[in-house]
Design a protein around this motif. Sequence first.
Motif, short mmCIF file in Angstrom:
data_model
loop_
_atom_site.label_atom_id
_atom_site.label_comp_id
_atom_site.label_asym_id
_atom_site.label_seq_id
_atom_site.Cartn_x
_atom_site.Cartn_y
_atom_site.Cartn_z
N MET A 10 0.83 -1.21 0.00
CA MET A 10 0.00 0.00 0.00
C MET A 10 0.87 1.26 0.00
N ILE A 11 1.91 1.26 0.83
CA ILE A 11 2.78 2.43 0.91
C ILE A 11 3.44 2.70 -0.44
N TRP A 12 4.03 1.67 -1.03
CA TRP A 12 4.71 1.87 -2.32
C TRP A 12 3.72 2.16 -3.43
N GLY A 13 2.51 1.68 -3.33
CA GLY A 13 1.48 2.05 -4.30
C GLY A 13 1.17 3.53 -4.25
N GLU A 18 0.67 7.81 -9.90
CA GLU A 18 0.83 8.96 -10.78
C GLU A 18 -0.14 10.08 -10.45
N LYS A 19 -1.27 9.78 -9.86
CA LYS A 19 -2.26 10.82 -9.61
C LYS A 19 -2.07 11.47 -8.25
N TYR A 20 -1.96 10.68 -7.18
CA TYR A 20 -1.87 11.23 -5.84
C TYR A 20 -0.56 10.92 -5.13
N GLY A 21 0.30 10.17 -5.74
CA GLY A 21 1.51 9.72 -5.07
C GLY A 21 2.66 10.71 -5.17
N LEU A 22 3.76 10.29 -4.61
CA LEU A 22 4.97 11.12 -4.61
C LEU A 22 5.48 11.35 -6.03
N VAL A 36 6.82 5.16 -13.45
CA VAL A 36 7.60 4.05 -12.91
C VAL A 36 7.04 2.69 -13.30
N PHE A 37 5.90 2.69 -13.99
CA PHE A 37 5.32 1.43 -14.43
C PHE A 37 5.63 1.12 -15.89
N LYS A 38 6.49 1.93 -16.52
CA LYS A 38 6.94 1.61 -17.88
C LYS A 38 7.84 0.38 -17.80
N PRO A 39 7.84 -0.45 -18.81
CA PRO A 39 8.68 -1.66 -18.77
C PRO A 39 10.16 -1.37 -18.60
N SER A 40 10.64 -0.23 -19.08
CA SER A 40 12.07 0.07 -18.96
C SER A 40 12.46 0.48 -17.55
N VAL A 51 14.97 -3.86 -2.00
CA VAL A 51 16.08 -3.37 -1.18
C VAL A 51 15.56 -2.70 0.08
N TRP A 52 14.53 -1.88 -0.05
CA TRP A 52 13.96 -1.20 1.11
C TRP A 52 13.40 -2.21 2.12
N GLU A 53 12.78 -3.27 1.61
CA GLU A 53 12.14 -4.24 2.50
C GLU A 53 13.15 -5.02 3.33
N PHE A 54 14.28 -5.39 2.75
CA PHE A 54 15.21 -6.28 3.44
C PHE A 54 16.43 -5.58 4.03
N THR A 55 16.55 -4.27 3.87
CA THR A 55 17.70 -3.56 4.42
C THR A 55 17.73 -3.64 5.94
N GLY A 56 16.61 -3.45 6.58
CA GLY A 56 16.57 -3.50 8.05
C GLY A 56 16.98 -4.85 8.59
N TYR A 57 16.52 -5.91 7.98
CA TYR A 57 16.87 -7.26 8.41
C TYR A 57 18.37 -7.51 8.27
#
Length: 97
Positions: A10-13, A18-22, A36-40, A51-57
């Motif tokens: 939810m946070i990363w969504g 594109e409409k309300y996000g960062l 950020v949803f383009k294939p490239s 990387v963000w998810e597993f950095t703390g661990y």
Amino acid sequence: YAVPAVVSTMIWGFVYGEKYGLVGSFNDFFGTNIDVFKPSVLLAAIGNISVWEFTGYNMLIFYSSLSTIPHSLYEAASIDGASEWQIVKSIKLPELK
């Protein structure tokens, strides 16, 4: 690492939205059209989330490993006049192995 996967999604969504996000706010402010949803770019966006998810661990594992290194090794190195880089190269990295 303690954030559940659903909450993380939810946070990363909201961040990547594109409409309300960062990313959308960044596009509006600077007049760009970053998608950020383009294939490239999508693989880098997913990599950023992983990387963000597993950095703390991983940092917790490295911190606990570093805390088991005896302080006498650091004291001996400082008495011998070792620089911080020499301490990392000669004490910390070999002890982490």
